[in-house]
Design an enzyme around this catalytic site. Sequence first.
Site, PDB file in Angstrom:
ATOM      1  N   GLU A 144      12.844   0.391 -20.804  1.00  0.00           N
ATOM      2  CA  GLU A 144      13.590   1.791 -20.738  1.00  0.00           C
ATOM      3  C   GLU A 144      14.206   1.969 -22.002  1.00  0.00           C
ATOM      4  OE1 GLU A 144      14.701   1.647 -15.696  1.00  0.00           O
ATOM      5  OE2 GLU A 144      16.250   0.913 -17.387  1.00  0.00           O
ATOM      6  N   GLU A 305       8.501   0.577 -11.918  1.00  0.00           N
ATOM      7  CA  GLU A 305       9.389   0.126 -11.099  1.00  0.00           C
ATOM      8  C   GLU A 305       9.613   1.349 -10.040  1.00  0.00           C
ATOM      9  OE1 GLU A 305      13.115  -0.621 -12.889  1.00  0.00           O
ATOM     10  OE2 GLU A 305      12.200  -1.588 -14.856  1.00  0.00           O
TER      11      GLU A 305
END
Length: 660
Positions: A144, A305
């Site tokens: 991320e 995710e």
Amino acid sequence: MKPIFGVDYYPEHWPRERWATDARMMREMGVQVVRLAEFSWAKWEPSAGEFHFEELEEAIGVLGAEGIRCILGTPTAAPPAWIIRLNPEIEPMDADGHRRHFGGRHHACPSNPVYREHIRRFVTAFAARFAHHPNVIGWQVDNELGNSHGDLCFCPCCENRFRAWLKEKYGDIAALNDAWGTAFWSQQYDRFEHICAPKTTASGHNPSQMLDWKRFCSDLVCEFHRFQAQILRAAAPHAFLTHNMMGFSDKVDYFRLARQLDFASHDQYPGGHFRPRLDLPLEDRLAAELDFIRGVGGAPFWIMEQQAGITGWEVLGRTPRPGQLSLWAMQSIAHGADAVLFFRWRSCLMGTEQYWHGLLPHNGVPGRTYREIAGFMRQTAPLLEALQGGMPVCQAAILFSYDQEYALSIQPHHPELRYVDHLMTYYTALYRRNIPVDFVHDGQPLDGYRVLIAPLLFLMTPALAQKLRAYVQNGGTLVLTMRSGVKDEHNLCFAQGALPCLLDDLCGLRVEDYDCLRDMDGLVEWDGETYAVEKWSDLLTLTTAEPLAVYAREFYAGTPAVTRNAYGAGKVYYVGTQMGEALSARFARELEQTAGLEPLLETPLGVEAAQRVAQGVRYLFLLNHTAHTQPVAVPDGWQPYGGAGGDLPPYGARVFTRKS
């Protein structure tokens, strides 16, 4: 066979004797791939140059024995404590000049050369150890990128990199002074070495400098990714490379980052504890983020995710209701996911994410969540295999620009005006009509769309204006909005021409004045109906455009608010305000009637229709985001996939097919 379902797994958090049990349970529920290692640097390198990958290799072997493949993440989002003790100068600095310290994650400056050497050493050894492992099929760089870096980093290393970036862009300091308008407030620079990162000032910032800083930060993150990607590509050219993005997160330009990837990945948390209003329906925003990630890569993507339970760090989100986890995963598939990995396998016993729940609870005993997702995987696996590579067919697109978002975040005018929230007024209106939407950038062809919505084109260049003009000239329908054509590419106001500058003839109007609606909402009237608007009013004088809606409040009541102009073979709409929900819906109907946009089908509020086309077959998804059974009439010619038809149960989904 390409993996389609997976989980994120952290074997280092659990006793060795549990690994085989976990792997067996994963295989039994349908897991084919796991992501590992993206936060475990201290485990694999406890001191400089001392590598201990034995446990990770053992875990990969245990998973492989159950037929489960692996993706390895480079753990550079969490440099270990020994590195910080050895080189505290790598800790990032905020805009106030304060260091941010060890104890969380992303606690390192991405430009620091000492940190880069630590990364080079580790990633080189990591790749050498696992590049040819038969069970390692891909790599994820870091985690991320941009997360936790909103106010970072302003350290001397980043400052020096910023100066070098500016020197490469402008060539000489006089060109920079012109581009930044440094005559204001005596901000002229004699040399690039005198320029500082835009730390907190006594009063205000130079908006041109701030725009370049944001562009620089994005480029730095992309270069940081490339630095690791090159090591991995050289060591493992046969394996795929991806990165887990975060929807509309604005730190890094995902269109540019995606060029380094084999495919984009995304993290999707519909019930995230971080969302400001958990009581409001968010299915439109969730769909938009999925469409956006499909757009940045121009292809199907992976969910690295997918929410698997309650989310939470210090505070928690709501408990997903029965069926919601499956519905959210199906929504990801409907909008272009070719693989879905659930985060995480088991709720962690330690650390910040103890209450970011997984498929298994803390005690590791399967419960409702495990059973729901296991059933979803079994039922959906044949469908997802058939969908591989499938894309939607979209007649409408939204032009997304990080430069516009950056510029408007610097000077939003209205304190509540947000670039993404504004474009969502258009996306949501089309979403509720079940009209699929692509997200595009201004460097790609636009002529394949009947409608192009270009919100808040605050910055305008001659090249972009010409591209939009050619699109309309050739028959396209363009939607432009308030605050378009206000500034040039350097964030300086245009000195000549009428707003929207470079676009006024295309729109058939001039913006003579404007009103920031700080203390009130506005009203407009369209065909005798009154609608709410907010945040802004452009006061328009028409040249060739025709009015569709007029203001119904303030001294400019009766003047145009929404207009339409014929230009070449196409049309241009100009919306001089931010529309409320009812007006957005009315505007969507206008586009259907004049531009020929075709809804997939009519559905009740809260029921979403989406479509993908793969191998000559159209797949129609119906997703019920409500807690109530919903009837849906599917047109003739569509066949229920897997034999499941009828009403949609609460949080249920149906899929139908027909030949393309």
